[in-house]
Design a protein around this motif. Structure first.
Motif, PDB file in Angstrom:
ATOM      1  N   ILE A 120       2.571  53.642  45.631  1.00 58.95           N
ATOM      2  CA  ILE A 120       3.687  53.887  44.721  1.00 58.95           C
ATOM      3  C   ILE A 120       4.982  54.092  45.493  1.00 58.95           C
ATOM      4  N   GLU A 121       4.874  54.462  46.761  1.00 59.40           N
ATOM      5  CA  GLU A 121       6.041  54.642  47.610  1.00 59.40           C
ATOM      6  C   GLU A 121       6.428  53.338  48.297  1.00 59.40           C
ATOM      7  N   LEU A 122       5.419  52.600  48.761  1.00 55.78           N
ATOM      8  CA  LEU A 122       5.676  51.367  49.497  1.00 55.78           C
ATOM      9  C   LEU A 122       6.029  50.210  48.576  1.00 55.78           C
ATOM     10  N   TYR A 123       5.359  50.155  47.428  1.00 54.05           N
ATOM     11  CA  TYR A 123       5.600  49.072  46.461  1.00 54.05           C
ATOM     12  C   TYR A 123       5.835  49.665  45.063  1.00 54.05           C
ATOM     13  N   PRO A 124       6.950  50.331  44.848  1.00 55.05           N
ATOM     14  CA  PRO A 124       7.187  51.026  43.577  1.00 55.05           C
ATOM     15  C   PRO A 124       7.237  50.107  42.361  1.00 55.05           C
ATOM     16  N   GLY A 125       7.530  48.822  42.593  1.00 57.84           N
ATOM     17  CA  GLY A 125       7.597  47.899  41.461  1.00 57.84           C
ATOM     18  C   GLY A 125       6.303  47.173  41.179  1.00 57.84           C
ATOM     19  N   SER A 126       5.250  47.452  41.948  1.00 57.01           N
ATOM     20  CA  SER A 126       3.971  46.767  41.744  1.00 57.01           C
ATOM     21  C   SER A 126       3.324  47.216  40.442  1.00 57.01           C
ATOM     22  N   LYS A 127       2.396  46.394  39.953  1.00 56.79           N
ATOM     23  CA  LYS A 127       1.729  46.721  38.697  1.00 56.79           C
ATOM     24  C   LYS A 127       0.933  48.018  38.814  1.00 56.79           C
ATOM     25  N   ALA A 128       0.256  48.201  39.964  1.00 55.17           N
ATOM     26  CA  ALA A 128      -0.526  49.423  40.154  1.00 55.17           C
ATOM     27  C   ALA A 128       0.375  50.655  40.161  1.00 55.17           C
ATOM     28  N   SER A 129       1.550  50.541  40.770  1.00 52.05           N
ATOM     29  CA  SER A 129       2.481  51.669  40.819  1.00 52.05           C
ATOM     30  C   SER A 129       3.003  52.012  39.431  1.00 52.05           C
ATOM     31  N   ILE A 130       3.276  51.001  38.649  1.00 56.66           N
ATOM     32  CA  ILE A 130       3.730  51.232  37.268  1.00 56.66           C
ATOM     33  C   ILE A 130       2.630  51.925  36.474  1.00 56.66           C
ATOM     34  N   ASN A 131       1.390  51.501  36.683  1.00 55.47           N
ATOM     35  CA  ASN A 131       0.252  52.128  36.007  1.00 55.47           C
ATOM     36  C   ASN A 131       0.135  53.606  36.385  1.00 55.47           C
ATOM     37  N   ILE A 132       0.248  53.893  37.687  1.00 50.08           N
ATOM     38  CA  ILE A 132       0.145  55.274  38.168  1.00 50.08           C
ATOM     39  C   ILE A 132       1.276  56.133  37.611  1.00 50.08           C
ATOM     40  N   ALA A 133       2.477  55.578  37.576  1.00 48.77           N
ATOM     41  CA  ALA A 133       3.625  56.317  37.041  1.00 48.77           C
ATOM     42  C   ALA A 133       3.401  56.667  35.573  1.00 48.77           C
ATOM     43  N   ASN A 134       2.820  55.743  34.822  1.00 48.70           N
ATOM     44  CA  ASN A 134       2.527  55.999  33.409  1.00 48.70           C
ATOM     45  C   ASN A 134       1.466  57.089  33.252  1.00 48.70           C
ATOM     46  N   LEU A 135       0.456  57.061  34.137  1.00 50.46           N
ATOM     47  CA  LEU A 135      -0.581  58.090  34.105  1.00 50.46           C
ATOM     48  C   LEU A 135       0.012  59.463  34.400  1.00 50.46           C
ATOM     49  N   ALA A 136       0.926  59.518  35.372  1.00 48.25           N
ATOM     50  CA  ALA A 136       1.565  60.786  35.727  1.00 48.25           C
ATOM     51  C   ALA A 136       2.348  61.353  34.548  1.00 48.25           C
ATOM     52  N   LYS A 137       3.080  60.491  33.863  1.00 50.87           N
ATOM     53  CA  LYS A 137       3.850  60.938  32.700  1.00 50.87           C
ATOM     54  C   LYS A 137       2.925  61.440  31.599  1.00 50.87           C
ATOM     55  N   LYS A 138       1.828  60.736  31.400  1.00 50.44           N
ATOM     56  CA  LYS A 138       0.888  61.136  30.354  1.00 50.44           C
ATOM     57  C   LYS A 138       0.245  62.484  30.685  1.00 50.44           C
ATOM     58  N   LEU A 139      -0.146  62.674  31.945  1.00 52.14           N
ATOM     59  CA  LEU A 139      -0.789  63.922  32.338  1.00 52.14           C
ATOM     60  C   LEU A 139       0.159  65.112  32.242  1.00 52.14           C
TER      61      LEU A 139
END
Length: 295
Positions: free
Chosen positions: A251-270
């Motif tokens: 999420i730091e190295l590739y913030p625009g990647s699909k996996a990073s977007i998924n993780i960011a959404n999970l963080a917001k949900k949690l």
């Protein structure tokens, strides 16, 4: 309910001898365990990147590497710890001495391979460990525990102590079988009834709901009073592997990647999720519940 070995229990007299009061706060840290029935599903990747994502939302985050046999958080964050939780157990260091502040916005309590099972610690070692964790006070908003995989005693204890249990799965049949076994043991032996499911490495064009549905169907059929909630998914992304090689969170190295977007959404949900009725109260309360279990 899980019956803890006698050597693991801490008597009220031992706790009283500690002569330290644990201060309650109105908003104690939330403790999440990230766990899996099978190794190799990306549990530690989820823990590290989820922690970084939560910190990016403005929260103070602590990662606890509770995989005492295969410590990997420090590898994914690109540092070599000078001291680990083993040094706390042995009395060589205080907890404040071993906490590593990473360059990615999260603090880490590193583990070391070969640390004795918590069930095998002496009363003196357990008392020293609890005393050390009390030093952390109310410094963190979120504590994420990266447990070992499987259904060993340490895995059970950390999951029981956490406020919310996050189970990481993927689409492999063995992963689902082992995740079901983990949930079954936690439910039947430990009384854990609610589980949040994260589907990792989901193929392109899917969101993990099909994989989750398979696990949920088995749970609904054979496990009574167990609730599974689909938290979200993380897509299969080659940039995750590239980040591992670089020893940086994806999420730091590739913030625009699909996996990073998924993780960011999970963080917001949690972080927007209503907390449980009985919050752990931070790291000191986490270890109090571990060490006082079944007294």
């Amino acid at each position: 309910m899980l019956e803890l070995p006698a050597t693991y229990r801490t008597s009220k007299l031992i706790l009283a001898a500690n002569n330290k009061k644990i201060s309650m706060t109105k908003q104690p840290a939330r403790v999440f365990s990230i766990t899996s029935g099978k190794g190799g599903v990306g549990k530690t990747h989820v823990t590290v990147n989820l922690g970084v994502a939560i910190s990016k939302l403005g929260h103070k985050v602590l990662l606890l590497d509770a995989d005492m046999g295969l410590a990997n958080i420090n590898i994914l964050l690109g540092f070599q710890p000078k001291a680990t939780i083993q040094d706390v157990v042995s009395g060589k260091a205080k907890i404040s001495d071993i906490i590593v502040t990473s360059s990615f916005g999260v603090d880490v309590i590193p583990a070391a391979s070969g640390i004795p099972e918590l069930t095998n610690l002496s009363e003196e070692e357990r008392l020293a460990l609890m005393s050390s964790f009390e030093e952390l006070g109310d410094r963190y908003d979120y504590i994420l525990i990266d447990t070992a995989a499987g259904i060993g005693d340490n895995v059970m204890y950390f999951n029981v102590a956490a406020e919310d249990v996050l189970v990481v799965i993927d689409s492999e049949p063995t992963t689902l079988t082992d995740a079901y076994a983990l949930i079954k043991v936690l439910a039947q032996r430990c009384g854990v009834r609610q589980f949040n499911i994260i589907a990792n490495r989901t193929p392109a064009g899917t969101d993990g709901r099909t994989t989750y549905a398979q696990l949920a169907a088995a749970s609904d059929k054979f496990l009574r009073d167990v609730s599974l909630k689909y938290l979200g998914s993380i897509c299969d992304d080659r940039q995750v592997s590239e980040a591992v090689i670089a020893q940086r969170p994806f999420i730091e190295l590739y913030p625009g990647s699909k996996a990073s977007i998924n993780i960011a959404n999970l963080a917001k949900k949690l972080t927007s999720k209503a907390r449980s009725k009985t919050p752990s109260g931070g790291m000191q309360f986490l270890f109090q519940s571990l060490l006082k279990a079944n007294n």
